[in-house]
Design an enzyme around this catalytic site. Structure first.
Site, PDB file in Angstrom:
ATOM      1  CG  HIS A 361      -2.171  -0.846   0.824  1.00 16.11           C
ATOM      2  ND1 HIS A 361      -2.313  -2.139   1.248  1.00 16.11           N
ATOM      3  CD2 HIS A 361      -3.235  -0.585   0.036  1.00 16.11           C
ATOM      4  CE1 HIS A 361      -3.426  -2.629   0.747  1.00 16.11           C
ATOM      5  NE2 HIS A 361      -4.010  -1.709   0.004  1.00 16.11           N
ATOM      6  CD  GLU A 607     -10.239  -6.489  -2.390  1.00 22.58           C
ATOM      7  OE1 GLU A 607      -9.204  -5.965  -2.799  1.00 22.58           O
ATOM      8  OE2 GLU A 607     -10.921  -5.989  -1.469  1.00 22.58           O
ATOM      9  CG  ASP A 631      -5.866  -7.272  -1.779  1.00 24.11           C
ATOM     10  OD1 ASP A 631      -4.795  -7.659  -1.279  1.00 24.11           O
ATOM     11  OD2 ASP A 631      -6.469  -6.264  -1.393  1.00 24.11           O
ATOM     12  CB  CYS A 678     -10.279   0.349  -8.322  1.00 20.98           C
ATOM     13  SG  CYS A 678     -10.811  -0.906  -7.153  1.00 20.98           S
TER      14      CYS A 678
HETATM   15  C1  PEP Z   1      -6.869  -3.981  -4.813  1.00 21.73           C
HETATM   16  O1  PEP Z   1      -6.713  -4.892  -4.002  1.00 21.73           O
HETATM   17  O2  PEP Z   1      -6.625  -4.089  -6.019  1.00 21.73           O
HETATM   18  C2  PEP Z   1      -7.347  -2.666  -4.360  1.00 21.73           C
HETATM   19  C3  PEP Z   1      -7.662  -1.715  -5.198  1.00 21.73           C
HETATM   20  O3  PEP Z   1      -7.390  -2.452  -3.033  1.00 21.73           O
HETATM   21  P1  PEP Z   1      -6.105  -2.174  -2.131  1.00 21.73           P
HETATM   22  O4  PEP Z   1      -4.921  -2.055  -3.034  1.00 21.73           O
HETATM   23  O5  PEP Z   1      -6.380  -0.933  -1.373  1.00 21.73           O
HETATM   24  O6  PEP Z   1      -6.060  -3.396  -1.274  1.00 21.73           O
HETATM   25 MG    MG Z   2      -7.582  -4.712  -1.984  1.00 21.05          MG
END
Ligand code: PEP
Ligand code: MG
Length: 759
Positions: A361, A607, A631, A678
């Protein structure tokens, strides 16, 4: 033997001077195996040879001077075979090479083991003896185990820097390499920051290395007492009231037989120093908190504070009240998303994190903030970087420490070229995201950091595809209240009025923790995360949903998204709570006004791989799907997205990931469920083109990638993309996908965009 082994490795990894550490290492091994000679050779991969770095038994003046080619001698043979070689009489072996300067004529028995880190031979450990004999199984096992454990510490490029120094190549200082990061270049001074010690984050553990742990604890206790004396001395000059007594109380407690004796007793039972301290402090805190007397109850805080100060010294962390330069590169063992949020306003040029990888992250946030970053730098002497000058190359994940003038000039040119390229793609910023044959998609932004938000409003996005609400929860000391959240969410919704804004409910756990809500787990990514936490804490979930709905009143562009959904029950439960919040608000607040409260759309993140097989069931319950490819990739491939050791296995272009993404697109079309993505894949021109061909209609990405992705979309034809996709889906390994896509992008005239600098 296990204790000796642990002690050797611990000492080695904590040493700050490599040459001293290696000398100590060889004499400890020699003693442990009661042999007559132990030596360590390190690999210089550029020059293709091993250098004798330290020995207890061979001639001292050969250290750093004698080298053996990768294919030469017994040392070379150990490296080539990548396995131990154990021979009774080395001098009779056909590969033996006589090197008079090392003075090994008297030694016959030879045992050598390779030191291998991530499939790369970093060096060779050898033991030798005068008597011709084969080393026994236990001795061999000891050396193999030790080599494997040393590999991680040695992988540090400190070793490479040292080798260069031995050969007089001192021109450019050290060059450290990471395994991921965020694009961009930063040139400036490095500031090394250590996390504040916090007992509540310690997972208790036993080591049975009691002697060492006792030394560590006693040393930390003496240093803490000395600090208290210094602190009260300093403060006496400024204040003279009773508040100074607290230092005496701390000192007394620390010097008291009870407290110390209890920690020492726990250490002798096998707990390591920090665990023993945590157990004793927790016990005292519990006792004090249960007292009726308010004054005494408050002393629980003092005990915790004292515990953390002691822990700080156990972990050997220096006090950090340092003045930051105007601009700096932040370096830390583990740069967390929280730290990034904390330092981003203070002149942050770039970040270097020893842990983490491309899809941590922290890396994602760094990309979102356009801060160059390098993650997963395998380097153990982090303190040595403090206040040194560096060039951070977030494209190639390289850090040049104390760079020469020529290199600085070169990077200044790269910065200029980067700016030029940004100008080129910026031309497309406010044009539609349509291919040359008029296939249109929506490009949205991923948001969540308040800083940088103003910028993202003006990049030509069709809305917000992912608002990560956990970020505003991070840089604080307690959960934000309903009204605080309402104000924040309203700002976001209002600034995108008329365009959709998808807010994700709190998604902490995994590698995102809240300082006031610590979660300590062995497998955090498979643990208490995302919706699992918020369903267990409806009080947190409901407050957030109410705040979102209140913020949305009169604007009406909110969609709510649920993270980490792995079952239909979770969706039902979350919708039940959302309905409850809606009902409460309509009856409590909005009924009198004669307005109806807008009902937001509700969607789920795809995910967790299991839920892919329930898309039809989900379709009947929710308004949209949004794929979290970060994820999804980690769970499909069983690769921790944050673990630098397995970073090379984490790849969006793995055929299994691409086929899963394609399957999700087909199912959503069949069921007419609006679909978006996303994850980070949508940021990459290559990824975005493949996703469009699969049928993804909404791509959400970092604001800084949007113009680039739009520019690429506007230079291709949709029908060409579908042909490329058909071919890609027939490929069976990741490397083939990369090469094929590279070729295709070059053919489409987008060669620049496969180059690392633009991805
Ligand atoms: C993902 O898992 O692709 C996502 C957008 O969420 P995060 O990266 O915040 O876990
Ligand atoms: Mg995620």
């Amino acid at each position: 033997m296990l204790t000796i082994l642990r002690r050797i490795v611990l000492e080695f990894s904590q040493a700050s001077e490599l040459d001293q550490a290696l000398l100590r290492l060889v004499s400890q091994i020699k003693d442990a195996l009661s042999t007559q000679c132990c030596s360590v050779y390190l690999a210089d991969h550029q020059k293709q040879h091993f250098i004798l770095m330290a020995s207890n038994g061979l001639a001292t003046n050969a250290f750093g001077r004698t080298s053996v080619g990768f294919t030469e001698g017994l040392v070379g043979l150990v490296g080539q075979r990548e396995e131990p070689i154990n021979i009774a009489n080395a001098q009779q072996h056909p590969d033996f090479i006589h090197a008079p300067e090392v003075e090994e004529e008297n030694f016959k028995a030879f045992l050598g083991t390779p030191i291998i880190h991530q499939r790369k031979v970093l060096g060779i450990l050898t033991v030798q003896q005068e008597q011709a004999r084969v080393f026994n199984e236990n001795e061999e096992a000891f050396l193999v185990t030790l080599s494997a454990q040393l590999a991680t510490a040695l992988a540090s490029v400190e070793a490479q820097g040292m080798i260069e120094l031995c050969h007089g190549n001192q021109s450019l200082g050290k060059n450290l390499i990471g395994i991921g990061g965020a694009p961009g270049v930063a040139i400036g001074e490095m500031i090394v920051v250590h996390p504040k010690a916090d007992l509540s984050t310690i997972a208790v553990d036993k080591t049975y290395d009691s002697q060492q742990q006792l030394i560590i604890f006693n040393d930390a206790a003496s240093r803490t007492i000395a600090e208290f004396s210094q602190m009260s001395e300093k403060l006496k000059a400024i204040i003279s009231d009773n508040s100074l007594d607290i230092f005496d109380v701390y000192k007394q407690l620390l010097e008291s037989d009870n407290f110390k004796a209890e920690v020492i007793a726990k250490i002798t039972q096998g707990w390591n120093a920090q665990s023993a301290l945590k157990l004793v402090v927790d016990h005292y805190v519990m006792k004090f908190e249960a007292l009726d007397d308010e004054y005494l109850r408050e002393r629980a805080y003092d005990i915790k504070d004292l515990g953390n100060r002691l822990l700080n010294n156990i972990q050997n962390l220096a006090e950090q009240d340092q003045k930051l330069p105007e601009q700096f590169i932040l370096v830390a063992e583990d740069v967390s998303a929280t730290m990034l949020a904390e330092y981003q306003h203070l002149g942050l040029l770039g970040i270097v994190s020893i842990t983490g990888s491309n899809n941590s992250h922290t890396a994602i946030l760094a990309k979102a903030l356009n801060i160059p970053a390098i993650m997963g730098v395998d380097y153990f002497a982090i303190r040595q970087l403090h206040k040194k000058h560096a060039i951070l190359d977030g494209y190639a994940y390289q850090l040049y420490v104390n760079p020469g003038e020529a290199l600085i000039n070169e990077y200044q040119h790269i910065l200029a070229a980067e700016n030029l390229l940004n100008l080129q793609v910026k031309e497309a910023e406010h044009l539609p995201a349509s291919t040359k044959d008029a296939h249109s998609v929506s490009l949205l932004i991923n948001a969540g950091l308040s800083a940088g938000f103003e910028y993202s409003q003006n990049v030509g996005a069709d809305g917000v595809g992912l608002y990560r609400t956990e970020i505003p929860f991070m840089n604080r000391s307690c959960f934000p209240s309903e009204s605080e959240q309402t104000v924040l969410y309203r700002q976001v919704l209002a600034s995108f009025e008329g365009k959709p804004v998808t807010m994700r409910t709190l998604d902490v756990g995994g590698d995102k923790s809240l300082p006031y809500f610590p979660i300590i787990e062995a497998n955090p990514f498979l643990g208490w995360r995302g919706i699992r936490i918020t369903l267990d804490h409806p009080e947190i979930f409901l407050v957030q949903i109410r705040a979102m709905m209140k913020a949305n009143h009169g604007i009406g562009n909110l969609a709510i998204m649920l993270p980490m959904i792995s079952s239909i029950t979770e969706v039902d439960e979350a919708i039940r709570l959302i309905n409850q919040a809606y009902f409460e608000l309509t009856t409590e607040l909005f009924c009198e006004e004669g307005h109806t409260l807008e009902r937001p759309k509700i969607g789920v993140m795809i995910e967790v791989p299991g839920i892919i097989f329930q898309l039809e069931d989900l379709a009947a319950k929710v308004d949209f799907f949004s794929v979290g490819s970060n994820d999804l990739t980690q769970y499909l491939l069983a690769v921790d997205r944050n673990n630098s050791r397995v970073a090379s296995l984490y790849d969006f272009y793995h055929p299994a990931v691409l086929r899963a993404l394609n399957y999700i697109a087909q199912k959503s079309q069949e069921k007419s469920v609006p679909l978006s993505i996303c994850g980070e894949l949508a940021n990459e021109p290559t990824g975005a083109l493949l996703l469009i061909a699969m049928g993804y209609e909404n791509l959400s990405m970092s604001a800084h990638s949007l113009a680039k992705v739009k520019w690429v979309i506007r230079h291709v034809k949709y029908h060409e993309l579908t042909q490329i996709l058909t071919q890609v889906l027939s490929l069976t390994n990741t490397q083939e996908v990369h090469s094929y896509m590279h070729e295709q992008l070059v053919k489409l005239g987008l060669g620049d965009f496969v180059h690392a600098r633009l991805q």
